[in-house]
Scaffold this motif. Structure first.
Motif, PDB file in Angstrom:
ATOM      1  N   MET A 114     -45.638 -84.926 -13.161  1.00  0.00           N
ATOM      2  CA  MET A 114     -46.572 -84.674 -12.061  1.00  0.00           C
ATOM      3  C   MET A 114     -46.124 -85.419 -10.797  1.00  0.00           C
ATOM      4  O   MET A 114     -46.228 -84.895  -9.674  1.00  0.00           O
ATOM      5  CB  MET A 114     -47.971 -85.131 -12.475  1.00  0.00           C
ATOM      6  CG  MET A 114     -49.046 -84.894 -11.452  1.00  0.00           C
ATOM      7  SD  MET A 114     -49.435 -83.141 -11.272  1.00  0.00           S
ATOM      8  CE  MET A 114     -50.959 -83.259 -10.322  1.00  0.00           C
ATOM      9  N   ALA A 115     -45.597 -86.634 -10.970  1.00  0.00           N
ATOM     10  CA  ALA A 115     -45.161 -87.435  -9.820  1.00  0.00           C
ATOM     11  C   ALA A 115     -44.037 -86.721  -9.055  1.00  0.00           C
ATOM     12  O   ALA A 115     -43.996 -86.756  -7.821  1.00  0.00           O
ATOM     13  CB  ALA A 115     -44.692 -88.808 -10.288  1.00  0.00           C
ATOM     14  N   LYS A 116     -43.138 -86.066  -9.779  1.00  0.00           N
ATOM     15  CA  LYS A 116     -42.054 -85.328  -9.125  1.00  0.00           C
ATOM     16  C   LYS A 116     -42.577 -84.100  -8.379  1.00  0.00           C
ATOM     17  O   LYS A 116     -42.065 -83.754  -7.310  1.00  0.00           O
ATOM     18  CB  LYS A 116     -41.012 -84.907 -10.161  1.00  0.00           C
ATOM     19  CG  LYS A 116     -40.195 -86.067 -10.701  1.00  0.00           C
ATOM     20  CD  LYS A 116     -39.328 -86.667  -9.611  1.00  0.00           C
ATOM     21  CE  LYS A 116     -38.450 -87.787 -10.142  1.00  0.00           C
ATOM     22  NZ  LYS A 116     -37.611 -88.388  -9.059  1.00  0.00           N
ATOM     23  N   ILE A 117     -43.605 -83.457  -8.941  1.00  0.00           N
ATOM     24  CA  ILE A 117     -44.226 -82.335  -8.232  1.00  0.00           C
ATOM     25  C   ILE A 117     -44.831 -82.834  -6.922  1.00  0.00           C
ATOM     26  O   ILE A 117     -44.706 -82.180  -5.869  1.00  0.00           O
ATOM     27  CB  ILE A 117     -45.311 -81.667  -9.098  1.00  0.00           C
ATOM     28  CG1 ILE A 117     -44.689 -81.006 -10.333  1.00  0.00           C
ATOM     29  CG2 ILE A 117     -46.103 -80.642  -8.293  1.00  0.00           C
ATOM     30  CD1 ILE A 117     -43.853 -79.784 -10.059  1.00  0.00           C
ATOM     31  N   LYS A 118     -45.447 -84.002  -6.961  1.00  0.00           N
ATOM     32  CA  LYS A 118     -46.040 -84.581  -5.755  1.00  0.00           C
ATOM     33  C   LYS A 118     -44.983 -84.921  -4.712  1.00  0.00           C
ATOM     34  O   LYS A 118     -45.272 -84.974  -3.513  1.00  0.00           O
ATOM     35  CB  LYS A 118     -46.839 -85.840  -6.124  1.00  0.00           C
ATOM     36  CG  LYS A 118     -48.088 -85.570  -6.951  1.00  0.00           C
ATOM     37  CD  LYS A 118     -49.119 -84.794  -6.165  1.00  0.00           C
ATOM     38  CE  LYS A 118     -50.427 -84.676  -6.912  1.00  0.00           C
ATOM     39  NZ  LYS A 118     -51.436 -83.900  -6.144  1.00  0.00           N
ATOM     40  N   GLU A 119     -43.743 -85.166  -5.180  1.00  0.00           N
ATOM     41  CA  GLU A 119     -42.657 -85.467  -4.250  1.00  0.00           C
ATOM     42  C   GLU A 119     -42.137 -84.217  -3.544  1.00  0.00           C
ATOM     43  O   GLU A 119     -41.332 -84.313  -2.626  1.00  0.00           O
ATOM     44  CB  GLU A 119     -41.500 -86.140  -5.000  1.00  0.00           C
ATOM     45  CG  GLU A 119     -41.800 -87.559  -5.448  1.00  0.00           C
ATOM     46  CD  GLU A 119     -40.648 -88.167  -6.221  1.00  0.00           C
ATOM     47  OE1 GLU A 119     -39.506 -87.610  -6.131  1.00  0.00           O
ATOM     48  OE2 GLU A 119     -40.846 -89.178  -6.901  1.00  0.00           O
ATOM     49  N   GLY A 120     -42.574 -83.050  -4.013  1.00  0.00           N
ATOM     50  CA  GLY A 120     -42.164 -81.818  -3.358  1.00  0.00           C
ATOM     51  C   GLY A 120     -41.336 -80.871  -4.211  1.00  0.00           C
ATOM     52  O   GLY A 120     -40.911 -79.822  -3.722  1.00  0.00           O
ATOM     53  N   TYR A 121     -41.094 -81.221  -5.473  1.00  0.00           N
ATOM     54  CA  TYR A 121     -40.336 -80.331  -6.346  1.00  0.00           C
ATOM     55  C   TYR A 121     -41.232 -79.195  -6.828  1.00  0.00           C
ATOM     56  O   TYR A 121     -42.436 -79.358  -7.018  1.00  0.00           O
ATOM     57  CB  TYR A 121     -39.771 -81.098  -7.536  1.00  0.00           C
ATOM     58  CG  TYR A 121     -38.619 -82.009  -7.157  1.00  0.00           C
ATOM     59  CD1 TYR A 121     -37.330 -81.515  -7.046  1.00  0.00           C
ATOM     60  CD2 TYR A 121     -38.843 -83.365  -6.884  1.00  0.00           C
ATOM     61  CE1 TYR A 121     -36.276 -82.362  -6.684  1.00  0.00           C
ATOM     62  CE2 TYR A 121     -37.804 -84.210  -6.525  1.00  0.00           C
ATOM     63  CZ  TYR A 121     -36.516 -83.694  -6.431  1.00  0.00           C
ATOM     64  OH  TYR A 121     -35.485 -84.511  -6.058  1.00  0.00           O
ATOM     65  N   ASP A 122     -40.605 -78.024  -7.045  1.00  0.00           N
ATOM     66  CA  ASP A 122     -41.351 -76.857  -7.524  1.00  0.00           C
ATOM     67  C   ASP A 122     -41.410 -76.795  -9.045  1.00  0.00           C
ATOM     68  O   ASP A 122     -42.373 -76.300  -9.612  1.00  0.00           O
ATOM     69  CB  ASP A 122     -40.698 -75.568  -7.005  1.00  0.00           C
ATOM     70  CG  ASP A 122     -40.635 -75.508  -5.499  1.00  0.00           C
ATOM     71  OD1 ASP A 122     -41.714 -75.585  -4.877  1.00  0.00           O
ATOM     72  OD2 ASP A 122     -39.534 -75.394  -4.938  1.00  0.00           O
ATOM     73  N   GLN A 152     -62.365 -75.553  -9.950  1.00  0.00           N
ATOM     74  CA  GLN A 152     -60.990 -75.350  -9.507  1.00  0.00           C
ATOM     75  C   GLN A 152     -60.219 -76.658  -9.634  1.00  0.00           C
ATOM     76  O   GLN A 152     -60.155 -77.454  -8.704  1.00  0.00           O
ATOM     77  CB  GLN A 152     -60.966 -74.855  -8.052  1.00  0.00           C
ATOM     78  CG  GLN A 152     -61.582 -73.490  -7.841  1.00  0.00           C
ATOM     79  CD  GLN A 152     -60.751 -72.380  -8.467  1.00  0.00           C
ATOM     80  OE1 GLN A 152     -59.536 -72.453  -8.502  1.00  0.00           O
ATOM     81  NE2 GLN A 152     -61.415 -71.346  -8.955  1.00  0.00           N
ATOM     82  N   PRO A 153     -59.619 -76.923 -10.797  1.00  0.00           N
ATOM     83  CA  PRO A 153     -58.910 -78.194 -11.008  1.00  0.00           C
ATOM     84  C   PRO A 153     -57.583 -78.230 -10.252  1.00  0.00           C
ATOM     85  O   PRO A 153     -57.043 -77.194  -9.860  1.00  0.00           O
ATOM     86  CB  PRO A 153     -58.673 -78.205 -12.517  1.00  0.00           C
ATOM     87  CG  PRO A 153     -58.586 -76.767 -12.883  1.00  0.00           C
ATOM     88  CD  PRO A 153     -59.546 -76.051 -11.968  1.00  0.00           C
ATOM     89  N   GLU A 154     -57.059 -79.429 -10.088  1.00  0.00           N
ATOM     90  CA  GLU A 154     -55.754 -79.566  -9.444  1.00  0.00           C
ATOM     91  C   GLU A 154     -54.628 -79.291 -10.428  1.00  0.00           C
ATOM     92  O   GLU A 154     -53.598 -78.737 -10.059  1.00  0.00           O
ATOM     93  CB  GLU A 154     -55.605 -80.974  -8.853  1.00  0.00           C
ATOM     94  CG  GLU A 154     -54.315 -81.140  -8.060  1.00  0.00           C
ATOM     95  CD  GLU A 154     -54.253 -82.453  -7.294  1.00  0.00           C
ATOM     96  OE1 GLU A 154     -53.191 -82.739  -6.698  1.00  0.00           O
ATOM     97  OE2 GLU A 154     -55.262 -83.191  -7.284  1.00  0.00           O
TER      98      GLU A 154
END
Length: 407
Positions: free
Chosen positions: A117-125, A17-19
């Motif tokens: 990926m960094a923006k996804i980590k910031e909370g963007y969908d 189950q990868p991230e």
């Protein structure tokens, strides 16, 4: 969507189950797929997370599948043809919580994926890689696309009130949860537009990051067909914006038609109407007005049908105009309005008939013709509205049931 899955040795276990999953649609990309898969694997290492590379093969007849497997990718065979079909098949088969997509011709550099990926980590969908905020290298984009993409993006922003600089970018990152909320169905290149439309309607948090577009390494004619795919994008955007497609032109046609017929009622019975003292407007213009009025009414009716369909099938959120319409324009009131329109039309035509008889069956003038045109148009509108009242009554039941299910 039925898929046959072929896995590389390192991801043969279904427990993995990868991230993040990097999904790459592929159709005869043997010249570049190996390079792209290697870059995708490097990007996952740069992110410092567990991941997989999924190649969604759309029926390649060259060595693309063999090369992708040799480079460590998991290959998903998607039988339904089309860019959107390939991406949907790959995304649905992906195991990661976060999905990154990009093309197999190496025009998008997956080494830039960590920025998304960094923006996804910031909370963007959803994160879109913008070529126009970044850099387009010489030879990377044909001049037709340099003109067409900004036009398409401007149209997109006007129709859906979003702020994107590159609506057609093929490099994006999003969460699997966001993908499921969007409920995408597009099979072709219009997949890119549908994703942004559905993201807006689902109220997802969207942002952009600048990326570089490189000359591709495909070594074959492009799959993109500018005219065909441009039309598919425009058709999809108009389909999801029924107000622009139906209501605005419908109202314009109907109001113009009523105006053309109405101003003739101000003219003397035995003389034509002179506009500004120069333009002679006789009953011929009233005929044009009648056609415009009836056409506009039909287009407006199509708008409300499209709205009801969109809401009941959850393509868009609740519509306030529909709520007021169903509340105040029920079947009984619409039937009453229909009967009033028919009665007025019959009265106008009846008066002309009575006057004709009174004149000894001769002596009709231009004004009589204008009255008959207006009266007959009202009768036609009344009859159409009469039957539409029953149709909208049937559709309203599905609309109310949908609201009940949502609540």
């Amino acid at each position: 969507m039925v898929q046959k899955v072929q896995t590389a040795a390192e991801s043969a276990s279904g427990i993995f189950q990868p991230e993040v999953s990097i999904v790459i649609p592929c159709l005869n990309e043997e010249n570049s797929i190996g390079i792209v898969v290697e870059k995708a694997r490097q990007a996952i290492e740069m992110m410092g997370v567990s991941g997989e590379v999924v190649v969604a093969d759309n029926g390649s007849t060259d060595r693309s599948v063999e090369i992708a497997l040799s480079k460590g990718a998991r290959v998903v065979h998607v039988p339904q043809k089309g860019y959107g079909s390939a991406l949907r098949g790959g995304i649905e088969a992906a195991r990661g919580k976060i999905i990154v997509i990009g093309d197999a011709d190496d025009s998008y550099d997956f080494l830039e994926a960590p920025k998304l990926m960094a923006k996804i980590k910031e909370g963007y969908d959803l994160v879109v890689g913008s070529r126009f905020k970044g850099c387009i290298l010489p030879g990377a984009m044909p001049w037709t696309s340099k003109i067409g993409n900004p036009i398409m993006t401007t149209t997109f922003n006007l129709l859906f009130r979003v702020k994107t600089s590159d609506s057609q970018s093929g490099m994006r990152a999003f969460t699997k949860e966001a993908y499921q909320k969007m409920q995408l169905h597009a099979t072709g290149m219009e997949f890119a537009s549908e994703m942004l439309i559905k993201a807006g309607k689902a109220k997802l948090k969207v942002t952009e990051v600048p990326i570089t577009l490189h000359p591709d390494k495909r070594g074959r004619p492009p799959h993109l067909r500018p005219i065909r795919d441009g039309w598919r994008h425009l058709k999809l955007m108009l389909t999801y914006s029924p107000t622009v497609l139906f209501l605005v032109p419908g109202l314009a046609l109907m109001l113009l038609g009523l105006l053309l017929m109405g101003i003739h009622l101000l003219a003397p019975m035995d003389k034509p109407l002179w506009l500004f003292g120069k333009l002679r407007m006789d009953f011929h213009w009233a005929i044009v007005g009648s056609l415009l009025t009836l056409t506009g009414y039909q287009v407006i009716t199509a708008h409300f049908m499209a709205k009801i369909y969109s809401v009941t099938h959850r393509f868009q959120e609740e519509d306030r105009i529909l709520q007021y319409g169903f509340r105040y324009l029920n079947a009984e009131r619409m039937l009453l309005l229909s009967l009033i329109a028919i009665a007025i039309g019959l009265a106008m035509d009846g008066w002309v008939f009575w006057d004709w008889v009174r004149r000894g069956y001769h002596g009709l003038v231009s004004g009589h013709t204008r009255l008959v045109i207006f009266g007959s148009t009202l009768i036609a509108l009344g009859i159409q509205n009469f039957f539409n009242a029953f149709l909208f009554s049937i559709l309203s039941e599905g609309y109310r049931q949908n609201r009940t299910l949502r609540s």
